[in-house]
Design an enzyme around this catalytic site. Structure first.
Site, PDB file in Angstrom:
ATOM      1  N   SER A  38       0.799  -1.238   0.000  1.00  0.00           N
ATOM      2  CA  SER A  38       0.000   0.000   0.000  1.00  0.00           C
ATOM      3  C   SER A  38       0.830   1.286   0.000  1.00  0.00           C
ATOM      4  O   SER A  38       0.323   2.327  -0.383  1.00  0.00           O
ATOM      5  CB  SER A  38      -0.965   0.022   1.190  1.00  0.00           C
ATOM      6  OG  SER A  38      -0.279   0.252   2.399  1.00  0.00           O
ATOM      7  N   LYS A  94       0.358   4.903   6.719  1.00  0.00           N
ATOM      8  CA  LYS A  94      -0.184   5.593   5.543  1.00  0.00           C
ATOM      9  C   LYS A  94       0.323   7.030   5.555  1.00  0.00           C
ATOM     10  O   LYS A  94       0.900   7.500   6.521  1.00  0.00           O
ATOM     11  CB  LYS A  94      -1.714   5.624   5.563  1.00  0.00           C
ATOM     12  CG  LYS A  94      -2.406   4.283   5.668  1.00  0.00           C
ATOM     13  CD  LYS A  94      -2.400   3.520   4.389  1.00  0.00           C
ATOM     14  CE  LYS A  94      -3.137   2.186   4.583  1.00  0.00           C
ATOM     15  NZ  LYS A  94      -2.710   1.201   3.639  1.00  0.00           N
TER      16      LYS A  94
END
Length: 185
Positions: A38, A94
């Site tokens: 990711s 993230k």
């Protein structure tokens, strides 16, 4: 008697080392291995990183008691390690995109803040993302997070609890140390 003094000296040294390691590991640094794609190409699957737990102040659990005191606000584009809002037993990493009070909208894969005509500069994204999401209005003391590899990231766009609160932030990713050293930005 002399042998007991030497043994006691070794025991004290071991205790001091264990305490220092515990403090560094639980208060100063976080060591993490990246489990998914990711955040590629910024951080690759299998990379090992260090994060700085005190980047934004104090925010940790100490013997079951949560201690939180913000001294600095996270900034847009910081790479943050946090407790996953839908299951706080998991840690996620993230990039911070939306700040408290902002409205985030994704049109044709590009991120727009507060209805701007200009998308955010996301030159760190490895390929042209797609899709339309939002708008999302970020609550006070919360943040909107996206992975750099947007097509393969399960992030704020898809979570049941869309936003990461300050109390869920564990630290700021600062350096990749394996397989090679790289400052993260």
């Amino acid at each position: 008697m002399k042998i007991w003094n030497e043994i006691w000296d070794y025991i004290k040294m071991i205790i001091i080392v264990v305490v220092v390691v515990l403090v560094v590991n639980n208060v100063v640094l976080i060591n993490a291995k990246i489990p998914s794609e990711s955040m590629e190409n910024t951080i690759m699957t299998g990379d090992r990183i260090f994060g700085f737990r005190m980047a934004y102040g104090l925010n940790f659990d100490f013997f079951g008691k949560h201690i939180s005191h913000k001294t600095k606000d996270p900034e847009r584009f910081d790479i943050i390690i946090f407790k996953f809002p839908d299951d706080e037993s998991q840690l996620f990493i993230k990039r911070l995109i939306g700040l408290p009070g902002e409205t985030v909208e994704i049109r044709d894969g590009k991120v727009y803040i507060n209805g701007s005509d200009e998308p955010l500069d996301d030159s760190f994204v490895p390929e042209v993302p797609t899709g339309n999401y939002g708008p999302y209005t970020v609550p006070e003391n919360s943040y909107f997070m996206l992975g750099d590899n947007r097509e393969y990231s399960r992030d704020s766009r898809f979570w049941r609890n869309t936003f990461v609160s300050f109390d869920e932030i564990v630290g700021k990713a600062i350096v990749r140390y394996y397989p090679s050293i790289k400052l993260l930005k």
